[in-house]
Motif scaffolding. Structure first.
Motif, mmCIF file in Angstrom:
data_model
loop_
_atom_site.group_PDB
_atom_site.id
_atom_site.type_symbol
_atom_site.label_atom_id
_atom_site.label_comp_id
_atom_site.label_asym_id
_atom_site.label_seq_id
_atom_site.Cartn_x
_atom_site.Cartn_y
_atom_site.Cartn_z
ATOM 1 N N ASP A 297 0.817 -1.202 -0.109
ATOM 2 C CA ASP A 297 0.170 -0.075 0.195
ATOM 3 C C ASP A 297 0.853 1.501 0.030
ATOM 4 O O ASP A 297 0.243 2.208 0.158
ATOM 5 C CB ASP A 297 -1.048 0.200 1.251
ATOM 6 N N GLY A 298 2.175 1.125 -0.159
ATOM 7 C CA GLY A 298 3.056 2.318 -0.328
ATOM 8 C C GLY A 298 3.731 2.644 0.931
ATOM 9 O O GLY A 298 4.426 3.626 1.167
ATOM 10 N N THR A 299 3.136 2.259 2.092
ATOM 11 C CA THR A 299 4.061 2.599 3.375
ATOM 12 C C THR A 299 5.089 1.938 3.627
ATOM 13 O O THR A 299 5.460 0.953 3.224
ATOM 14 C CB THR A 299 2.947 2.232 4.694
ATOM 15 N N LYS A 300 6.120 2.588 4.331
ATOM 16 C CA LYS A 300 7.300 2.018 4.779
ATOM 17 C C LYS A 300 7.533 1.957 6.077
ATOM 18 O O LYS A 300 6.858 2.652 7.188
ATOM 19 C CB LYS A 300 8.518 2.949 4.370
ATOM 20 N N GLU A 301 8.139 0.718 6.911
ATOM 21 C CA GLU A 301 8.190 0.329 7.938
ATOM 22 C C GLU A 301 9.263 -0.149 8.397
ATOM 23 O O GLU A 301 10.041 -0.945 7.401
ATOM 24 C CB GLU A 301 6.847 -0.450 8.299
ATOM 25 N N SER A 302 10.039 0.075 9.635
ATOM 26 C CA SER A 302 11.162 -0.633 10.138
ATOM 27 C C SER A 302 10.631 -1.748 11.157
ATOM 28 O O SER A 302 9.851 -1.153 12.173
ATOM 29 C CB SER A 302 12.154 0.307 10.807
ATOM 30 N N VAL A 303 10.944 -3.100 10.674
ATOM 31 C CA VAL A 303 10.331 -4.004 11.674
ATOM 32 C C VAL A 303 11.745 -5.074 12.051
ATOM 33 O O VAL A 303 12.413 -5.138 11.234
ATOM 34 C CB VAL A 303 9.311 -4.962 11.018
ATOM 35 N N ARG A 304 11.504 -6.032 12.995
ATOM 36 C CA ARG A 304 12.430 -7.069 13.446
ATOM 37 C C ARG A 304 12.118 -8.206 12.395
ATOM 38 O O ARG A 304 10.986 -8.575 12.051
ATOM 39 C CB ARG A 304 12.122 -7.444 14.846
#
Length: 320
Positions: A297-304
């Motif tokens: 959906d175009g969102t960016k995220e930092s995840v483990r």
């Protein structure tokens, strides 16, 4: 975590991995049998690479190795997927001999770049690109009574810091030419523990694959295939090629620090006349990986990395 004292164990096989072609070693190796639902195949780093098939319920996921460009999902039932755009790895390390642990986390910026080629690495020489397919090593072994033994052998079986009573092979008639004085000096006891303190790659066997496509055809046709075996000063003429993902820390890797101030070390000799040298080599015992993910959906995220699962079968409707 494993049931064997909480050791870290890399997962080699999982029950939901696709195995369209059964392994050829199924009949001769019981550890390569088809896995039942809920089973995983692991290798114990602390037990000399001992392998077992365990239930998922006996293990806890500590970290997951994912590379930039891989696809992932939050869960197997999640409709939305994402692509990994960057990877950030930090790790804890301990000295390979003494086992002394450094408490602070280390990143790639804290480590020296590894310059020795290993089996599978790609090298370049005179516009030819090749792959290292075999090594000839010379290992330096320190016995429990302080004796030093140089062990030449084909392949890369040993790593610095390995210990055990099977490091030096059992003597045969021909091996007395190499280790006669060592075996005659009181014999070997079953409880003797030998330690690998140095390993040098002395000969590389390279399979040359292709000429660089960036040179013109006339020049490429004039390029002769380089030699297959490389030793001594000739090794310095090979250029090692690695991507960033190949440099990232993984559990079990041997690494050196750029700044050795206050870092633990052990002292050893290379022969009876040399002054002792300080061994400042460390093994990665734990890693933690964080991912930069671009979702559909175009969102960016930092995840483990443990918060997502690999998405191995994207279809023609997937896009980012």
């Amino acid at each position: 975590m494993s049931p064997k004292g909480g050791n870290y164990v890399p997962t080699k096989r999982c029950w939901h991995d696709a195995e369209d072609v059964p392994p050829q070693t199924t009949l001769t190796d019981p550890m390569m049998r088809p896995l039942r639902p809920g089973e995983v195949g692991v290798s114990f780093l602390a037990d000399g690479g001992e392998r077992e098939i365990l239930s998922e319920s006996e293990l806890s996921l500590i970290d997951r190795s994912i590379q930039p460009g891989d696809f992932c999902k939050r869960s197997i039932d999640d409709v939305r997927s994402g692509v990994v755009t960057n990877v950030h790895v930090k790790g804890r390390i301990q000295h390979v001999i003494s086992g002394e642990l450094l408490e602070e986390w280390k990143t790639l910026d804290d480590l020296e770049t590894r310059l020795d080629a290993e089996i599978g690495d790609y090298v370049v020489y005179d516009d030819w690109i090749g792959q290292v397919i075999e090594l000839f090593d010379e290992s330096l072994i320190e016995s429990s009574n302080g004796q030093l033994v140089r062990l030449p052998e084909l392949s890369s079986r040993l790593s610095i810091g390995e210990k055990g009573n099977d490091i030096i092979p059992s003597p045969t008639a021909s091996m007395y030419n190499f280790f006669g004085s060592f075996f005659n000096a009181g014999g070997r006891r079953p409880d003797d523990v030998d330690t690998v303190i140095d390993v040098q790659h002395t000969v590389y066997a390279v399979a040359w694959l292709a000429v660089s496509q960036m040179i013109d055809l006339t020049t490429a046709e004039a390029k002769t295939r380089p030699q297959r075996f490389w030793a001594g000063k000739d090794i310095e003429n090979l250029t090692l090629i690695r991507g960033r993902s190949d440099l990232e820390m993984r559990v079990g890797d041997r690494v050196r620090l750029k700044d050795n101030t206050a870092a633990p070390f052990t002292r050893h000799r290379r022969d009876d006349t040399d002054a002792p040298f300080e061994l400042r080599l460390f093994i990665v015992t734990e890693t933690e990986t964080n991912l930069d993910v671009l979702w559909q959906d175009g969102t960016k995220e930092s995840v483990r990395s443990t918060e997502v699962i690999p998405y191995l079968n994207p279809d023609e409707y997937d896009c980012w």
